[in-house]
Write a protein that holds these residues in place. Structure first.
Motif, PDB file in Angstrom:
ATOM      1  N   ALA A  21      -9.479   5.195  17.932  1.00  0.00           N
ATOM      2  CA  ALA A  21     -10.153   6.067  16.967  1.00  0.00           C
ATOM      3  C   ALA A  21      -9.738   7.535  17.111  1.00  0.00           C
ATOM      4  O   ALA A  21      -9.364   8.196  16.130  1.00  0.00           O
ATOM      5  CB  ALA A  21     -11.658   5.922  17.125  1.00  0.00           C
ATOM      6  N   GLU A  22      -9.733   8.020  18.361  1.00  0.00           N
ATOM      7  CA  GLU A  22      -9.445   9.445  18.575  1.00  0.00           C
ATOM      8  C   GLU A  22      -7.992   9.768  18.223  1.00  0.00           C
ATOM      9  O   GLU A  22      -7.681  10.762  17.577  1.00  0.00           O
ATOM     10  CB  GLU A  22      -9.711   9.765  20.046  1.00  0.00           C
ATOM     11  N   GLU A  23      -7.134   8.849  18.629  1.00  0.00           N
ATOM     12  CA  GLU A  23      -5.704   9.022  18.365  1.00  0.00           C
ATOM     13  C   GLU A  23      -5.456   8.956  16.856  1.00  0.00           C
ATOM     14  O   GLU A  23      -4.662   9.711  16.296  1.00  0.00           O
ATOM     15  CB  GLU A  23      -4.960   7.887  19.079  1.00  0.00           C
ATOM     16  N   ILE A  61       0.847  -1.200   0.000  1.00  0.00           N
ATOM     17  CA  ILE A  61       0.000   0.000   0.000  1.00  0.00           C
ATOM     18  C   ILE A  61       0.877   1.242   0.000  1.00  0.00           C
ATOM     19  O   ILE A  61       1.685   1.453   0.900  1.00  0.00           O
ATOM     20  CB  ILE A  61      -0.909   0.021   1.246  1.00  0.00           C
ATOM     21  N   VAL A  62       0.708   2.046  -1.032  1.00  0.00           N
ATOM     22  CA  VAL A  62       1.488   3.286  -1.107  1.00  0.00           C
ATOM     23  C   VAL A  62       0.627   4.413  -0.549  1.00  0.00           C
ATOM     24  O   VAL A  62      -0.474   4.674  -1.027  1.00  0.00           O
ATOM     25  CB  VAL A  62       1.892   3.590  -2.562  1.00  0.00           C
ATOM     26  N   LEU A  63       1.123   5.063   0.482  1.00  0.00           N
ATOM     27  CA  LEU A  63       0.325   6.116   1.115  1.00  0.00           C
ATOM     28  C   LEU A  63       0.604   7.467   0.480  1.00  0.00           C
ATOM     29  O   LEU A  63       1.761   7.858   0.318  1.00  0.00           O
ATOM     30  CB  LEU A  63       0.637   6.177   2.613  1.00  0.00           C
ATOM     31  N   ARG A  78      -8.272   6.966   6.174  1.00  0.00           N
ATOM     32  CA  ARG A  78      -7.913   6.552   7.526  1.00  0.00           C
ATOM     33  C   ARG A  78      -7.682   5.043   7.605  1.00  0.00           C
ATOM     34  O   ARG A  78      -6.821   4.560   8.328  1.00  0.00           O
ATOM     35  CB  ARG A  78      -9.007   6.949   8.512  1.00  0.00           C
ATOM     36  N   ALA A  79      -8.506   4.277   6.846  1.00  0.00           N
ATOM     37  CA  ALA A  79      -8.397   2.812   6.928  1.00  0.00           C
ATOM     38  C   ALA A  79      -7.025   2.357   6.419  1.00  0.00           C
ATOM     39  O   ALA A  79      -6.382   1.492   7.029  1.00  0.00           O
ATOM     40  CB  ALA A  79      -9.508   2.171   6.099  1.00  0.00           C
ATOM     41  N   ALA A  80      -6.579   2.960   5.321  1.00  0.00           N
ATOM     42  CA  ALA A  80      -5.269   2.586   4.772  1.00  0.00           C
ATOM     43  C   ALA A  80      -4.165   2.963   5.752  1.00  0.00           C
ATOM     44  O   ALA A  80      -3.223   2.191   5.973  1.00  0.00           O
ATOM     45  CB  ALA A  80      -5.050   3.297   3.444  1.00  0.00           C
ATOM     46  N   PHE A 106      -0.727  13.343   9.347  1.00  0.00           N
ATOM     47  CA  PHE A 106      -0.320  12.622   8.139  1.00  0.00           C
ATOM     48  C   PHE A 106      -0.677  13.424   6.880  1.00  0.00           C
ATOM     49  O   PHE A 106       0.147  13.600   5.977  1.00  0.00           O
ATOM     50  CB  PHE A 106      -0.987  11.238   8.144  1.00  0.00           C
ATOM     51  N   LEU A 107      -1.923  13.952   6.858  1.00  0.00           N
ATOM     52  CA  LEU A 107      -2.369  14.723   5.681  1.00  0.00           C
ATOM     53  C   LEU A 107      -1.497  15.961   5.498  1.00  0.00           C
ATOM     54  O   LEU A 107      -1.081  16.297   4.386  1.00  0.00           O
ATOM     55  CB  LEU A 107      -3.826  15.147   5.845  1.00  0.00           C
TER      56      LEU A 107
END
Ligand code: KIV
Ligand code: ZN
Length: 498
Positions: free
Chosen positions: A349-351, A325-327, A333-335, A359-360
């Motif tokens: 979830a919160e973390e 998987i290339v991010l 979020r799932a990836a 990340f974004l």
């Protein structure tokens, strides 16, 4: 003679003696648990008499670890041995590791003594330790430079006194492989009761020969090896666990085996490197970032035709998996969670939301997000929670013919403070502004910037050590902007001063 090699891991004792690598008890437990998963036979958990922190760590590791033997180090001193025994009270399987210097250097210059007195002290220490535990290991410090005849007498006497393991350290990393191998062979052939104990190697890497010496020890009769993850340790380090394990695993002709689950090697290496704030050199055998990367066209072509053309180990054997998987900034979020799970991070979830936002942010600045970047993003969130002092904004002015000036805004307990200062560079100016703001007498002891770098858009990681009233505080941050990373790392350390 059996062919099973016992792995005695001393990452948490000899490894932890490296300046700046000190761990707290929680971090030590985390590493001990990973060592248990890795399948080491013995964990040297600390030197309990050296500090209350070390004592407490041995106690907690003893409570938390089930399979490996837990070992505590002592000098040949009754008080040390009593304290070690007390720290091991909860261990399911326990060992005391006691010893004394046996080289002329140590006997005369360090211990101001003579060989006969040292021999008596060695025997007395082993006998005293046997009052508390059945498993006693004796180390002959600086055995590498000790006279073989005298060493053999000491080893015979301590085995008679009850030592179950005899450790022959090349404390200064001076021996050549043949010389060290011959030393072990000499003991095998000249200590009449040697069959009553296991011989252990303990090699330091001052001449880069720790792994070669350890293997020479095994070939000549040692059945325990003392090693550390990533080869960390005093000065140039100890024998590296992963090198010995993989040398044994790759050379079937040697016909030895260990109980190590090699697929846990990379994870162990990364955990130790992260928690000890000790980067692994890129070309480090087995665990270095470049150990399985091929850059020249000829090598790439060869590997594509058949991996074995240029690789002696399948990276999967040590737990190195290239994720499919290339991010990118378009990943969801799932990836992200999936990739973090592959790296061993469980995020709630919160973390996850926090890590995802970071990340974004990062993915916008950097095209290729690699596992190392993710570990920093996840590790930071996991470890820190909300910091007490936070950077709100940072503005720097620098360049040729400009006096470097920084304006720093930080929030402390909800209030925001601003300060401007100049310095001999943007980082110096920012640090001066921060120091003016926090009004604490702090001294920057160490400052390390690593641009791990595959490109100019990569993350800069910053480690700092700050001294305040005689205590050392560590700070860390990572950012694509190294001035921001530096100020955040500085604030991270300052936030730990109570
Ligand atoms: O290097 C050494 O001699 C040691 C002993 C204390 C085992 O670390
Ligand atoms: Zn050592």
């Amino acid at each position: 003679m059996n062919n099973k090699i016992q792995i005695f891991d001393t990452t948490l004792r000899d490894g932890e003696q490296v300046p700046g690598c000190q761990l707290n008890t929680i971090e030590k437990i985390e590493i001990a648990r990973q060592l248990e998963k890795l399948g080491v036979d013995i964990i040297e958990a600390g030197f309990p008499v050296s500090s209350p922190g070390d004592f407490n760590s041995v106690v907690e590791i003893s409570k938390n670890i089930k399979e490996p033997v837990i070992c505590a180090l002592t000098r040949a001193v009754n008080k040390d041995i009593e304290v070690a025994a007390e720290s091991l009270k909860h261990a399911k399987r326990k060992r005391i590791h006691t010893g004394i210097g046996t080289s002329e250097f140590h006997i005369k210059n360090k211990l101001n003594s003579n060989p006969e007195d040292i021999l008596k002290r060695a025997v007395a220490a082993v006998k005293f330790a046997r009052k508390f535990v059945d498993d006693v290991e004796f180390y002959a410090e600086d055995a590498g430079r000790s006279d073989n005849e005298y060493l053999a007498r000491v080893i015979e006497a301590v085995i008679k006194a009850g030592a179950t393991v005899v450790n022959i350290p090349d404390t200064t990393g001076y021996c050549l492989p043949q010389e060290y191998g011959e030393k072990i062979a000499y003991l095998v052939n000249n200590v009449p009761n040697i069959d009553k104990a296991v011989i252990s190697t303990h090699c330091h890497n001052d001449l880069g020969m720790a792994t070669a010496n350890t293997l020479a020890g095994i070939v000549n009769g040692a059945r325990q090896v003392e090693v550390t993850v990533n080869g960390i340790g005093e000065r140039a380090g100890n024998t590296s666990l992963e090198e010995v394990v993989m040398a044994i695993k790759s050379h079937h002709a040697l016909d030895y085996e260990t109980g190590v689950n090699a697929t846990e090697i990379i994870k162990s290496s990364k955990l130790v490197s992260t928690l000890m704030r000790m980067p692994v050199q890129p070309n480090k055998a087995i665990v270095g970032r470049n150990a399985f990367s091929h850059s020249s066209g000829i090598h790439q072509d060869g590997v594509l035709k058949s991996r074995q053309n240029y690789e002696i180990i399948d990276p999967a054997e040590i737990g190195l998996k290239e994720s499919a998987i290339v991010l990118t900034a378009r990943s969801g979020r799932a990836a992200l969670r999936h990739r973090l799970q592959l790296l061993g991070y469980e995020v709630e979830a919160e973390e996850l939301e926090d890590v995802y936002q970071r990340f974004l942010d990062f993915a916008d600045k950097k095209k290729d997000i690699n596992d190392e970047d993710l570990e920093i993003l996840a590790g930071r969130e996991k470890k820190k929670g909300k910091p007490p002092i936070e950077l709100v904004s940072l503005q720097v002015m620098c360049g040729k013919s400009t006096i470097p000036t920084a304006t720093v805004q930080v929030s402390f307990k909800g209030d925001v403070f601003t300060e401007t200062a100049s310095g001999n560079g943007p980082i110096d100016a920012s640090f001066t502004a921060v120091k003016n703001l926090v009004k604490r007498r702090v001294r920057l002891e160490e400052f390390l910037i690593q641009a791990i770098t595959r490109g100019s858009d990569d993350l800069g990681k910053v480690h700092v050590q700050v001294e305040h009233k005689g205590d050392i505080y560590y700070g860390f941050s990572a950012h694509t902007d190294i001035v921001t990373a530096s100020v955040e790392a500085f604030l991270d350390a300052l936030g730990k001063i109570s």
